[in-house]
Motif scaffolding. Structure first.
Motif, PDB file in Angstrom:
ATOM      1  N   VAL A 177       0.835  -1.201   0.000  1.00 50.50           N
ATOM      2  CA  VAL A 177       0.000   0.000   0.000  1.00 50.50           C
ATOM      3  C   VAL A 177       0.869   1.251   0.000  1.00 50.50           C
ATOM      4  O   VAL A 177       2.054   1.213   0.339  1.00 50.50           O
ATOM      5  CB  VAL A 177      -0.922   0.035   1.243  1.00 50.50           C
ATOM      6  CG1 VAL A 177      -1.918  -1.099   1.212  1.00 50.50           C
ATOM      7  CG2 VAL A 177      -0.103   0.006   2.520  1.00 50.50           C
ATOM      8  N   LYS A 178       0.273   2.365  -0.384  1.00 52.54           N
ATOM      9  CA  LYS A 178       0.910   3.670  -0.267  1.00 52.54           C
ATOM     10  C   LYS A 178       0.526   4.300   1.062  1.00 52.54           C
ATOM     11  O   LYS A 178      -0.537   4.024   1.603  1.00 52.54           O
ATOM     12  CB  LYS A 178       0.454   4.592  -1.400  1.00 52.54           C
ATOM     13  CG  LYS A 178       0.954   4.217  -2.780  1.00 52.54           C
ATOM     14  CD  LYS A 178       0.449   5.228  -3.796  1.00 52.54           C
ATOM     15  CE  LYS A 178       0.931   4.885  -5.197  1.00 52.54           C
ATOM     16  NZ  LYS A 178       0.431   5.876  -6.199  1.00 52.54           N
ATOM     17  N   GLU A 181      -3.211   5.393   2.301  1.00 54.68           N
ATOM     18  CA  GLU A 181      -4.282   4.512   1.858  1.00 54.68           C
ATOM     19  C   GLU A 181      -4.894   3.776   3.054  1.00 54.68           C
ATOM     20  O   GLU A 181      -4.319   3.726   4.139  1.00 54.68           O
ATOM     21  CB  GLU A 181      -3.759   3.503   0.834  1.00 54.68           C
ATOM     22  CG  GLU A 181      -3.407   4.125  -0.508  1.00 54.68           C
ATOM     23  CD  GLU A 181      -2.979   3.093  -1.532  1.00 54.68           C
ATOM     24  OE1 GLU A 181      -3.016   3.404  -2.726  1.00 54.68           O
ATOM     25  OE2 GLU A 181      -2.611   1.962  -1.126  1.00 54.68           O
ATOM     26  N   SER A 182      -6.064   3.191   2.833  1.00 55.31           N
ATOM     27  CA  SER A 182      -6.741   2.447   3.898  1.00 55.31           C
ATOM     28  C   SER A 182      -6.396   0.962   3.808  1.00 55.31           C
ATOM     29  O   SER A 182      -6.130   0.438   2.722  1.00 55.31           O
ATOM     30  CB  SER A 182      -8.258   2.630   3.804  1.00 55.31           C
ATOM     31  OG  SER A 182      -8.750   2.089   2.587  1.00 55.31           O
ATOM     32  N   SER A 216      -5.989   5.606   7.177  1.00 59.07           N
ATOM     33  CA  SER A 216      -4.858   6.271   6.514  1.00 59.07           C
ATOM     34  C   SER A 216      -3.570   5.713   7.108  1.00 59.07           C
ATOM     35  O   SER A 216      -3.139   6.125   8.186  1.00 59.07           O
ATOM     36  CB  SER A 216      -4.939   7.789   6.710  1.00 59.07           C
ATOM     37  OG  SER A 216      -3.861   8.440   6.067  1.00 59.07           O
TER      38      SER A 216
END
Length: 254
Positions: A177-178, A181-182, A216
């Protein structure tokens, strides 16, 4: 009075006798092979040449169903079920049969049971069924079928087997993930009673729900997560090692 004055109603013929026939001035009776139609009020009357005196008034209520006693059942422990036939002090020995039906299975009779007559405070015919409990018994139905000379009846109950959490699984929505992101976390396990769940990271509690989400993600939240399922009978853990790979513009690794 003498036997010449004794009259028995047709429905009680052959089923009623004096409890202590050799004792004078005793009028206790026993009724054998009870049926539900024997429920009602019974009166004991003392008769003389000039008048009658009511000396007892008793109401009797009979159940046609046996009593099926099921204790708390725990996986791996020996369990004994007890079935008591209806009709205390019956003159006929009943035939008591146990029938088991598991989930998706046909009914079948269980032959290994023990029938005995107990005559302590509450005389009754009892049958016991003893087995080692496992999760395969959970949700199954057990039936006690009682057959007297003129009565057929049964009682059915569902077994509830207690056991520690097992068959656990845990997942995350994505392990690449970045930041920002969730990420969703899901955890499940079987157990009776239903287990409660706790997610931890580095020894710190994060959430007390089986499923939860980080809306987040940040670099500090990268690492290993643990889901723990607990109930009264035990617990189980599942680790997600290096669950998150975080990157800004280039891929990274744990």
């Amino acid at each position: 009075g003498s036997s010449n004055n004794t009259k028995t109603e047709p429905e009680f013929e052959g089923r009623v006798s004096l409890l202590e026939p050799d004792l004078k001035k005793k009028c206790s009776i026993i009724i054998n092979d009870l049926t539900k139609s024997d429920s009602g009020s019974y009166h004991a009357v003392a008769k003389t040449k000039t008048h009658c005196t009511l000396i007892a008034n008793i109401t009797v209520t009979l159940s046609e169903k046996p009593t099926l006693e099921i204790p708390e059942i725990t996986e791996g422990e020996q369990t004994t079920l007890t079935c008591s036939a209806p009709g205390l002090c019956s003159g006929s020995t009943p035939n008591i049969t146990w029938i088991w039906s598991g989930s998706g299975q046909n009914f079948y009779e269980i032959k290994e049971n023990n029938i005995e007559f107990q005559s302590e405070d509450m005389p009754a015919f009892n049958s016991t069924l003893t087995f080692n409990a496992s999760t395969k018994h959970n949700g199954g139905q057990v039936t006690c079928k009682v057959t007297f000379k003129n009565v057929k009846t049964n009682e059915t109950k569902t077994l509830n087997v207690k056991y520690a959490p097992k068959d656990m699984s845990a997942n995350i929505s994505s392990n690449i993930v970045k930041e920002g992101e969730s990420v969703s976390f899901t955890c499940s396990a079987k157990g009776q009673p239903e287990p409660t769940f706790t997610w931890t990271k580095d020894g710190r509690d994060l959430d007390s729900k089986a499923n939860w989400m980080i809306s987040s993600i940040t670099a500090s939240q990268n690492g290993s997560y643990i889901c723990k399922a607990v109930n009264k009978y035990g617990s189980i853990d599942l680790y997600l090692y290096c669950a998150l790979f975080l990157y800004n513009n280039t891929a990274g690794s744990c």
